[in-house]
Structures are given as structure tokens and as C-alpha cells.
Write a protein that holds these residues in place. Structure first.
Motif, short mmCIF file in Angstrom:
data_model
loop_
_atom_site.label_atom_id
_atom_site.label_comp_id
_atom_site.label_asym_id
_atom_site.label_seq_id
_atom_site.Cartn_x
_atom_site.Cartn_y
_atom_site.Cartn_z
N ALA A 85 29.07 50.34 40.98
CA ALA A 85 30.39 50.90 41.32
C ALA A 85 31.05 50.10 42.45
CB ALA A 85 30.26 52.36 41.72
N GLU A 86 30.26 49.70 43.44
CA GLU A 86 30.81 48.89 44.54
C GLU A 86 31.26 47.53 44.02
OE1 GLU A 86 28.31 50.47 48.41
OE2 GLU A 86 27.31 49.11 47.00
N PHE A 87 30.44 46.91 43.19
CA PHE A 87 30.82 45.60 42.66
C PHE A 87 32.09 45.70 41.83
CE2 PHE A 87 30.81 41.96 39.84
CZ PHE A 87 30.56 40.93 40.74
N ASP A 88 32.18 46.72 41.02
CA ASP A 88 33.38 46.92 40.19
C ASP A 88 34.62 47.10 41.06
OD1 ASP A 88 34.59 47.28 37.52
OD2 ASP A 88 34.98 49.31 38.27
N MET A 89 34.51 47.89 42.12
CA MET A 89 35.63 48.11 43.04
C MET A 89 36.07 46.79 43.67
SD MET A 89 35.53 50.00 46.78
CE MET A 89 34.30 48.83 47.36
N LEU A 90 35.10 46.01 44.15
CA LEU A 90 35.41 44.75 44.83
C LEU A 90 35.99 43.71 43.87
CD1 LEU A 90 32.16 44.61 46.97
CD2 LEU A 90 34.48 45.05 47.85
N ALA A 91 35.37 43.56 42.70
CA ALA A 91 35.84 42.56 41.74
C ALA A 91 37.22 42.92 41.19
CB ALA A 91 34.83 42.40 40.61
N ALA A 92 37.46 44.20 40.94
CA ALA A 92 38.78 44.63 40.44
C ALA A 92 39.85 44.34 41.49
CB ALA A 92 38.76 46.11 40.08
N PHE A 93 39.55 44.63 42.75
CA PHE A 93 40.50 44.34 43.82
C PHE A 93 40.76 42.84 43.92
CE2 PHE A 93 41.49 43.02 48.12
CZ PHE A 93 42.53 43.87 48.48
N CYS A 94 39.70 42.05 43.90
CA CYS A 94 39.82 40.59 44.00
C CYS A 94 40.69 40.04 42.88
CB CYS A 94 38.44 39.96 43.99
SG CYS A 94 38.43 38.18 44.29
N ALA A 95 40.46 40.51 41.67
CA ALA A 95 41.25 40.05 40.53
C ALA A 95 42.72 40.39 40.72
CB ALA A 95 40.72 40.68 39.24
N ASP A 96 42.99 41.63 41.11
CA ASP A 96 44.37 42.08 41.27
C ASP A 96 45.06 41.41 42.46
OD1 ASP A 96 46.58 43.87 40.54
OD2 ASP A 96 46.11 44.89 42.44
N GLU A 97 44.39 41.38 43.58
CA GLU A 97 44.98 40.86 44.82
C GLU A 97 45.23 39.35 44.77
OE1 GLU A 97 46.37 41.33 48.84
OE2 GLU A 97 46.01 42.75 47.21
N TYR A 98 44.34 38.62 44.11
CA TYR A 98 44.44 37.17 44.12
C TYR A 98 44.84 36.57 42.77
CZ TYR A 98 42.43 37.88 48.66
OH TYR A 98 42.23 38.31 49.94
N GLY A 99 45.22 37.44 41.82
CA GLY A 99 45.71 36.96 40.53
C GLY A 99 44.67 36.22 39.71
N LEU A 100 43.42 36.64 39.80
CA LEU A 100 42.35 35.99 39.06
C LEU A 100 42.03 36.79 37.79
CD1 LEU A 100 39.89 35.29 42.02
CD2 LEU A 100 41.50 33.69 40.97
N GLU A 101 41.58 36.09 36.76
CA GLU A 101 41.03 36.80 35.61
C GLU A 101 39.81 37.55 36.10
OE1 GLU A 101 40.44 34.62 31.96
OE2 GLU A 101 41.89 33.12 32.66
N ARG A 102 39.56 38.72 35.53
CA ARG A 102 38.45 39.55 36.01
C ARG A 102 37.12 38.81 35.95
NH1 ARG A 102 36.63 44.87 37.24
NH2 ARG A 102 34.47 44.44 37.73
N CYS A 103 36.87 38.04 34.90
CA CYS A 103 35.58 37.35 34.81
C CYS A 103 35.44 36.30 35.92
CB CYS A 103 35.38 36.74 33.43
SG CYS A 103 36.64 35.57 32.94
N VAL A 104 36.54 35.71 36.35
CA VAL A 104 36.50 34.76 37.46
C VAL A 104 36.29 35.52 38.78
CG1 VAL A 104 37.80 33.01 38.75
CG2 VAL A 104 37.89 33.06 36.24
N ALA A 105 36.98 36.64 38.93
CA ALA A 105 36.81 37.46 40.14
C ALA A 105 35.37 37.93 40.27
CB ALA A 105 37.77 38.64 40.12
N ASP A 106 34.72 38.27 39.15
CA ASP A 106 33.31 38.67 39.19
C ASP A 106 32.46 37.55 39.79
OD1 ASP A 106 33.95 41.07 37.91
OD2 ASP A 106 33.01 40.52 36.01
N ARG A 107 32.71 36.33 39.37
CA ARG A 107 31.94 35.18 39.87
C ARG A 107 32.23 34.95 41.35
NH1 ARG A 107 34.32 30.92 36.39
NH2 ARG A 107 33.18 29.51 37.73
#
Length: 145
Positions: free
Chosen positions: A19-41
Motif C-alpha cells: 500500500a505504501e509503495f502504491d501510494m508513493l509510485a502513484a504520486f511520483c507518476a502524477d507529480e512528475y508526469g511519468l508512466e506508472r511503470c517508470v515511476a515504479d522503477r
């Protein structure tokens, strides 16, 4: 009986709950305009780097690559969560001390070596240490690229 941990056997993602990883990666993708799979990495590598910084006390000698930096900022922008995670992970709050102006290939290789030596998998494409690759988030030779 001793158990050896293979180098590169764990991930940054393994340091937090799903749940924490999902919260962080979703924010990163949205905030920095990254595709979610890139934000996960990106978040995975940021978690590994910050863990090594905090647990080794070598934070002042380390810096994220330009590609991993949004992940580091994602962590610190979740201040309450980040403070709790730091306390649980290494017993103190690891402050962000920007030093992006000193990013060099040598420093990135050193940071990658420290992360790998701590047993984490390293996504070399995000550190600019895979051949001559260092575009925004990948080289076009792997998943999500």
C-alpha cells in the motif's frame, strides 16, 4: 549455519508495504508526469538509495541521478510517512541535503556500487551507468520504454 544474501537479491520496494509503495509510485507518476511503470522503477531505486544512505551513514557522500531524484522527492514530500519510515528503518530522520550539482558519472557509479553492495537490485538505466544511456527515464531497451 550461516545464510548469505546474494548481491542484488532485494528491491527498494521490499522495504515498504504494498500500500505504501502504491501510494508513493502513484504520486511520483502524477507529480512528475511519468508512466506508472517508470515511476515504479524510480521509487524502487529511491527507496534503496535512501535506505543505504540512512543505514550506512554515508548520506553526505551520495546523490541520486537526475532520473532517481523524483523518487527521492516523492519520499520526502510525504513528510509524516517519511519521518516514521526513517525512524523505523535506521533510528533517525535522514535530512535531504541537495547536491545535484555534483552529479558525475563517477559519483553515480559509486552510488550504484554502494546500493548493490547492500544487496539491492540496481536499475542501471536510471543511474546513467548502463553504457552511454541517460535519457529521461530509460534507454529504450527494457520494459516500459
Amino acid at each position: 549455519m550461516t545464510t548469505a544474501i546474494a548481491v542484488g537479491s532485494r528491491t527498494g520496494q521490499s522495504l515498504v508495504t504494498d500500500a505504501e509503495f502504491d501510494m508513493l509510485a502513484a504520486f511520483c507518476a502524477d507529480e512528475y508526469g511519468l508512466e506508472r511503470c517508470v515511476a515504479d522503477r524510480v521509487v524502487d531505486q529511491a527507496l534503496a538509495m535512501v535506505f543505504v544512505m540512512g543505514s550506512s551513514g554515508a548520506g553526505a557522500a551520495m546523490a541520486p541521478s537526475q532520473q532517481v531524484d523524483p523518487g527521492w522527492h516523492t519520499l520526502i514530500l510525504h513528510t509524516g510517512w517519511y519521518a516514521d519510515w526513517c525512524e523505523r528503518s535506521f533510528g533517525y530522520f535522514l535530512h535531504h541535503q541537495p547536491n545535484s550539482k555534483v552529479r558525475t558519472r563517477g559519483l553515480m557509479v559509486d552510488v550504484v556500487d554502494r546500493i548493490r553492495s547492500a544487496g539491492f537490485e540496481v536499475d542501471e538505466r536510471l543511474w546513467g551507468t548502463a553504457a552511454d544511456c541517460n535519457p529521461p527515464a530509460c534507454c529504450g531497451d527494457g520494459p516500459c520504454c
